[in-house]
Scaffold this motif. Structure first.
Motif, PDB file in Angstrom:
ATOM      1  N   ASP A 149      15.765  80.047  77.577  1.00 39.96           N
ATOM      2  CA  ASP A 149      15.623  79.571  76.202  1.00 39.96           C
ATOM      3  C   ASP A 149      16.823  78.701  75.820  1.00 39.96           C
ATOM      4  O   ASP A 149      17.692  78.406  76.653  1.00 39.96           O
ATOM      5  CB  ASP A 149      15.433  80.744  75.236  1.00 39.96           C
ATOM      6  CG  ASP A 149      16.659  81.644  75.122  1.00 39.96           C
ATOM      7  OD1 ASP A 149      17.724  81.307  75.676  1.00 39.96           O
ATOM      8  OD2 ASP A 149      16.552  82.703  74.461  1.00 39.96           O
ATOM      9  N   GLY A 150      16.875  78.296  74.547  1.00 35.97           N
ATOM     10  CA  GLY A 150      17.937  77.407  74.090  1.00 35.97           C
ATOM     11  C   GLY A 150      19.320  78.014  74.143  1.00 35.97           C
ATOM     12  O   GLY A 150      20.326  77.293  74.091  1.00 35.97           O
ATOM     13  N   GLN A 151      19.385  79.352  74.259  1.00 39.97           N
ATOM     14  CA  GLN A 151      20.678  80.032  74.352  1.00 39.97           C
ATOM     15  C   GLN A 151      21.055  80.357  75.798  1.00 39.97           C
ATOM     16  O   GLN A 151      22.036  81.060  76.043  1.00 39.97           O
ATOM     17  CB  GLN A 151      20.643  81.321  73.524  1.00 39.97           C
ATOM     18  CG  GLN A 151      20.356  81.101  72.046  1.00 39.97           C
ATOM     19  CD  GLN A 151      20.297  82.412  71.283  1.00 39.97           C
ATOM     20  OE1 GLN A 151      21.194  83.253  71.405  1.00 39.97           O
ATOM     21  NE2 GLN A 151      19.243  82.600  70.499  1.00 39.97           N
ATOM     22  N   GLY A 152      20.244  79.856  76.738  1.00 37.41           N
ATOM     23  CA  GLY A 152      20.538  80.098  78.144  1.00 37.41           C
ATOM     24  C   GLY A 152      20.096  81.456  78.645  1.00 37.41           C
ATOM     25  O   GLY A 152      20.500  81.886  79.728  1.00 37.41           O
ATOM     26  N   ARG A 153      19.239  82.137  77.875  1.00 31.45           N
ATOM     27  CA  ARG A 153      18.764  83.456  78.281  1.00 31.45           C
ATOM     28  C   ARG A 153      17.468  83.316  79.079  1.00 31.45           C
ATOM     29  O   ARG A 153      16.604  82.510  78.739  1.00 31.45           O
ATOM     30  CB  ARG A 153      18.538  84.340  77.051  1.00 31.45           C
ATOM     31  CG  ARG A 153      19.778  84.522  76.190  1.00 31.45           C
ATOM     32  CD  ARG A 153      19.479  85.346  74.948  1.00 31.45           C
ATOM     33  NE  ARG A 153      18.426  84.748  74.132  1.00 31.45           N
ATOM     34  CZ  ARG A 153      17.946  85.296  73.015  1.00 31.45           C
ATOM     35  NH1 ARG A 153      18.422  86.457  72.597  1.00 31.45           N
ATOM     36  NH2 ARG A 153      16.997  84.686  72.326  1.00 31.45           N
ATOM     37  N   GLY A 189      11.510  87.017  71.978  1.00 31.72           N
ATOM     38  CA  GLY A 189      12.950  86.840  72.124  1.00 31.72           C
ATOM     39  C   GLY A 189      13.732  88.140  72.164  1.00 31.72           C
ATOM     40  O   GLY A 189      14.969  88.118  72.179  1.00 31.72           O
TER      41      GLY A 189
END
Length: 200
Positions: A149-153, A189
């Motif tokens: 995702d956008g947070q690198g998760r 998420g």
């Protein structure tokens, strides 16, 4: 399915047999297997019905059942113990239940018996969709890694619901996600544990 999983260089499968459907016959069959193997694996026959003969056969052989029943879904009846000089792993009869409990318990037992040093380790991932479920037991679902995702998760996707007899999602799955026993809803998420099928 299980025979394919066990086809590995470090494992010598000495016998694959259909269980004899009587208590006395099963007693003799398990006794012979235990005399020739380090680990005896059975599927089905470990509940409490009149036709579930595995545990009575083990008791008659002087077996030591070290645990029987784990609060997970699927796979609650999974059992483990000792039959004379051999270890015993009793997997549930439903295909997904058998697969899940093999991944949780069987792989660890084989690693210990063969001296494997490369082990599968769990990691945290996030869900690619919301999950609604009935709480009460820790639930394990096959899941597929689809990126970040956008947070690198790392993100995983999975079937909206599972059934212990359905394995259609397994060929595309990369591992299992763990849904907490007390949780009835997880938003998209949400952070969950993930156990890959192969070593990291």
């Amino acid at each position: 399915m299980l025979t394919g999983i066990l086809t590995q260089p470090q494992i010598d499968v000495v016998a694959v047999e259909q269980g004899i459907d009587s208590r006395d016959g099963l007693f003799l069959q398990i006794a012979e297997l235990a005399a020739n193997a380090d680990l005896v694996i059975t599927t089905g026959g470990i509940s409490v019905g009149e036709e579930d003969h595995i545990k009575p056969a083990l008791s008659a052989l002087g077996g030591d059942i070290q645990f029987s029943g784990v609060a997970i879904k699927p796979g609650k009846p999974v059992s483990f113990g000792r039959i004379r000089s051999a270890w015993w792993l009793g997997l549930p009869g439903n295909p997904l239940s058998a697969f899940v409990t093999w991944q949780l318990f069987g792989t660890a037992i084989v690693a210990r018996l063969t001296g494997e040093t490369e082990r599968v380790t769990r990691r945290h991932v996030v869900t690619g969709a919301a999950i609604s479920r009935k709480p009460g037991r820790c639930e394990l679902r096959p899941a597929r890694c689809v990126g970040f995702d956008g947070q690198g998760r790392e993100v995983v996707i999975f079937d909206a619901e599972t059934h212990s007899g359905h394995v259609r999602g397994l060929p595309e799955a990369d591992g299992l996600i763990f849904l907490p026993a007390d949780c009835d809803f997880l938003p998209e998420g949400a952070l969950v544990e993930f156990q890959p099928f192969c070593p990291n």
